[in-house]
Scaffold this active site. Structure first.
Site, PDB file in Angstrom:
ATOM      1  N   HIS A  85     -36.137 -13.716 -29.968  1.00  0.00           N
ATOM      2  CA  HIS A  85     -35.256 -12.324 -30.156  1.00  0.00           C
ATOM      3  C   HIS A  85     -35.212 -11.742 -28.879  1.00  0.00           C
ATOM      4  O   HIS A  85     -36.147 -11.298 -28.146  1.00  0.00           O
ATOM      5  CB  HIS A  85     -36.432 -11.195 -31.009  1.00  0.00           C
ATOM      6  CG  HIS A  85     -36.297  -9.879 -31.123  1.00  0.00           C
ATOM      7  ND1 HIS A  85     -35.156  -9.292 -31.617  1.00  0.00           N
ATOM      8  CD2 HIS A  85     -36.952  -8.708 -30.552  1.00  0.00           C
ATOM      9  CE1 HIS A  85     -34.977  -8.184 -31.337  1.00  0.00           C
ATOM     10  NE2 HIS A  85     -36.105  -7.778 -30.809  1.00  0.00           N
ATOM     11  N   GLY A  88     -38.293  -8.246 -24.541  1.00  0.00           N
ATOM     12  CA  GLY A  88     -39.142  -7.008 -24.420  1.00  0.00           C
ATOM     13  C   GLY A  88     -39.251  -6.586 -26.052  1.00  0.00           C
ATOM     14  O   GLY A  88     -38.819  -7.176 -26.909  1.00  0.00           O
ATOM     15  N   SER A 148     -39.320  -4.261 -29.433  1.00  0.00           N
ATOM     16  CA  SER A 148     -38.432  -3.697 -30.248  1.00  0.00           C
ATOM     17  C   SER A 148     -38.494  -2.333 -29.958  1.00  0.00           C
ATOM     18  O   SER A 148     -39.564  -1.640 -29.914  1.00  0.00           O
ATOM     19  CB  SER A 148     -38.540  -3.836 -31.540  1.00  0.00           C
ATOM     20  OG  SER A 148     -37.703  -3.278 -32.460  1.00  0.00           O
ATOM     21  N   GLY A 149     -37.290  -1.663 -29.546  1.00  0.00           N
ATOM     22  CA  GLY A 149     -36.983  -0.414 -29.116  1.00  0.00           C
ATOM     23  C   GLY A 149     -37.197   0.011 -27.563  1.00  0.00           C
ATOM     24  O   GLY A 149     -37.138   1.134 -27.311  1.00  0.00           O
ATOM     25  N   GLY A 177     -35.231  -0.630 -25.119  1.00  0.00           N
ATOM     26  CA  GLY A 177     -34.009  -0.189 -24.644  1.00  0.00           C
ATOM     27  C   GLY A 177     -33.172  -1.671 -24.251  1.00  0.00           C
ATOM     28  O   GLY A 177     -32.247  -1.305 -23.429  1.00  0.00           O
ATOM     29  N   LYS A 178     -33.181  -2.771 -24.778  1.00  0.00           N
ATOM     30  CA  LYS A 178     -32.513  -3.919 -24.315  1.00  0.00           C
ATOM     31  C   LYS A 178     -31.137  -3.721 -24.672  1.00  0.00           C
ATOM     32  O   LYS A 178     -30.433  -3.967 -24.050  1.00  0.00           O
ATOM     33  CB  LYS A 178     -33.248  -5.252 -25.043  1.00  0.00           C
ATOM     34  CG  LYS A 178     -34.742  -5.579 -24.611  1.00  0.00           C
ATOM     35  CD  LYS A 178     -35.093  -6.750 -25.343  1.00  0.00           C
ATOM     36  CE  LYS A 178     -35.057  -6.750 -26.962  1.00  0.00           C
ATOM     37  NZ  LYS A 178     -36.049  -5.801 -27.518  1.00  0.00           N
ATOM     38  N   SER A 179     -30.910  -3.458 -25.863  1.00  0.00           N
ATOM     39  CA  SER A 179     -29.323  -3.340 -26.436  1.00  0.00           C
ATOM     40  C   SER A 179     -28.664  -2.100 -25.443  1.00  0.00           C
ATOM     41  O   SER A 179     -27.395  -2.427 -25.266  1.00  0.00           O
ATOM     42  CB  SER A 179     -29.430  -2.789 -27.698  1.00  0.00           C
ATOM     43  OG  SER A 179     -29.981  -3.910 -28.621  1.00  0.00           O
ATOM     44  N   ASP A 197     -29.761  -9.096 -29.301  1.00  0.00           N
ATOM     45  CA  ASP A 197     -30.689  -8.954 -30.340  1.00  0.00           C
ATOM     46  C   ASP A 197     -31.266 -10.619 -30.902  1.00  0.00           C
ATOM     47  O   ASP A 197     -32.413 -10.604 -30.853  1.00  0.00           O
ATOM     48  CB  ASP A 197     -30.343  -8.263 -31.641  1.00  0.00           C
ATOM     49  CG  ASP A 197     -31.482  -8.025 -32.441  1.00  0.00           C
ATOM     50  OD1 ASP A 197     -32.444  -7.397 -31.759  1.00  0.00           O
ATOM     51  OD2 ASP A 197     -31.455  -8.104 -33.639  1.00  0.00           O
ATOM     52  N   GLU A 232     -25.991  -3.757 -31.580  1.00  0.00           N
ATOM     53  CA  GLU A 232     -26.606  -2.512 -32.428  1.00  0.00           C
ATOM     54  C   GLU A 232     -27.150  -1.638 -31.503  1.00  0.00           C
ATOM     55  O   GLU A 232     -28.174  -1.922 -30.805  1.00  0.00           O
ATOM     56  CB  GLU A 232     -27.636  -3.178 -33.424  1.00  0.00           C
ATOM     57  CG  GLU A 232     -28.029  -2.194 -34.321  1.00  0.00           C
ATOM     58  CD  GLU A 232     -29.495  -2.746 -34.940  1.00  0.00           C
ATOM     59  OE1 GLU A 232     -30.241  -1.546 -35.237  1.00  0.00           O
ATOM     60  OE2 GLU A 232     -29.777  -3.730 -34.736  1.00  0.00           O
ATOM     61  N   ARG A 276     -44.620  -5.555  -6.187  1.00  0.00           N
ATOM     62  CA  ARG A 276     -43.869  -4.694  -5.248  1.00  0.00           C
ATOM     63  C   ARG A 276     -43.384  -5.155  -3.959  1.00  0.00           C
ATOM     64  O   ARG A 276     -42.550  -4.594  -3.216  1.00  0.00           O
ATOM     65  CB  ARG A 276     -44.861  -3.484  -4.833  1.00  0.00           C
ATOM     66  CG  ARG A 276     -45.189  -2.604  -5.932  1.00  0.00           C
ATOM     67  CD  ARG A 276     -46.003  -1.311  -5.588  1.00  0.00           C
ATOM     68  NE  ARG A 276     -45.162  -0.547  -4.684  1.00  0.00           N
ATOM     69  CZ  ARG A 276     -45.595   0.756  -4.291  1.00  0.00           C
ATOM     70  NH1 ARG A 276     -47.076   1.002  -4.416  1.00  0.00           N
ATOM     71  NH2 ARG A 276     -44.854   1.560  -3.610  1.00  0.00           N
TER      72      ARG A 276
END
Length: 325
Positions: A153, A168, A170-171, A173-175, A192, A216, A257
């Protein structure tokens, strides 16, 4: 830093390649024609074997379990041996069953050869192509078919020629990040869901056929990237170079860093650079991803900014200490 360990992803098992399927998948490309009616034999290896020594009677290194490939040299040897000698040769070979026999250059198989294949139950195929021109694409197709694979995924995109896999929760911000990168001129591989396969010392990523040019976007729906941005905005597959994991910002987490601590992720037995990007409202992840890709290209050329500045600082510290003495 906590990151997702992709070495634990279960590999997809691959089934043996039936000769009938081989003919169906690659028969046209490789100009194959079946000379007997046997098609149910199964190929389990990508290796090809030239049985020259076996034809002469030496079976010490005879890899009969592989595909047997005969060219002009072997055919001429059999042709000059005469019918009686060919019967002896192929009588010895009836002790071994190979998954497939292939004759190149469009040569006509001798009757004794065909009889041996019928006796042991091995398919006999002829190709019009020369041996070298045939062996390379056949080997490539077999390597792709039997390649180690995992299904993830995640989303994959080509950034300045660097194959970047975004993972990462779900939700996170990958897409949206992928959409931003496409709008900036980079090429989508898949959103996705991504299929990774190892061929030799490289890992290639591809999306599911027919769905790889869609994204999506929550609140909007499905976006057809190819129709919206043109055919140059998508590609069917890309070699994997780096993994970018998007994580929601955590004030208690110690993020890298300096860049001196190199993190890699083991995927299909290969170590792939893994970069964690903390996500905050207002943070431009697309620009950061471009910087990561460009930095990866510089490192491949031997330019490591983190090591350079670290060496410079150490030199300055040493210089000061010596001056104080």
């Amino acid at each position: 830093m906590n990151y997702r360990d992709l070495s634990q992803v279960t590999e997809k098992p691959h089934k043996p390649l039936c000769v009938s399927e081989l003919l169906n998948l690659y028969g046209s490309e490789l100009k194959l024609s079946l000379k007997n009616k046997i098609q149910d034999s199964e190929i389990t290896s990508v290796d090809l074997h030239r049985p020259g020594l076996a034809l002469s009677g030496f079976f010490g290194d005879y890899a009969y379990e592989h595909i047997q490939l005969l060219g002009h040299t072997e055919w001429n040897y059999l042709d000059k041996s005469g019918e009686a000698e060919r019967k002896k040769i192929f009588s010895r070979l009836t002790m071994y069953k190979s998954p497939l026999w292939i004759l190149t250059h469009g040569l006509e198989p001798h009757k004794e050869f065909m009889d041996m294949c019928d006796i042991v139950g091995s398919p006999l195929v002829v190709t019009e192509l020369p041996t070298v021109n045939f062996a390379r694409p056949l080997q490539r197709n077999l390597e792709n078919y039997f390649a180690r694979r995992i299904f993830l995924h995640g989303s994959m995109i080509d950034i300045y020629g660097v194959g970047a896999l975004f993972i990462g929760e779900s939700g996170v911000g990958k897409s949206e990040c992928i959409m931003d990168l496409v709008e900036r001129g980079h090429c989508l591989v898949s959103d996705d869901a991504i299929d990774l396969r190892r061929v030799g010392d490289f890992i290639f990523g591809a999306g599911k056929e027919g769905f790889n040019h869609y994204i999506e976007i929550r609140g909007i729906g499905i976006i057809d990237v190819r129709s919206m941005f043109g055919v140059k905005s998508v590609r069917s597959e890309k070699r994997l170079d780096i993994v970018l994991e998007l994580q929601r910002w955590d004030a208690t987490e110690r993020y890298n860093r300096t860049g001196l601590d190199t993190v890699t992720n083991k995927i299909l037995g290969m170590e792939i650079p893994h970069i964690i990007i903390p996500v905050l409202p207002g943070k431009n992840i697309a620009v950061i991803s471009e910087v990561v890709a460009m930095d990866h290209l510089l490192k491949k050329e031997g330019q490591n900014s983190s090591k350079t500045i670290n060496e410079f600082l150490l030199f300055q510290i040493q210089k000061k200490m010596e001056s104080k003495k």
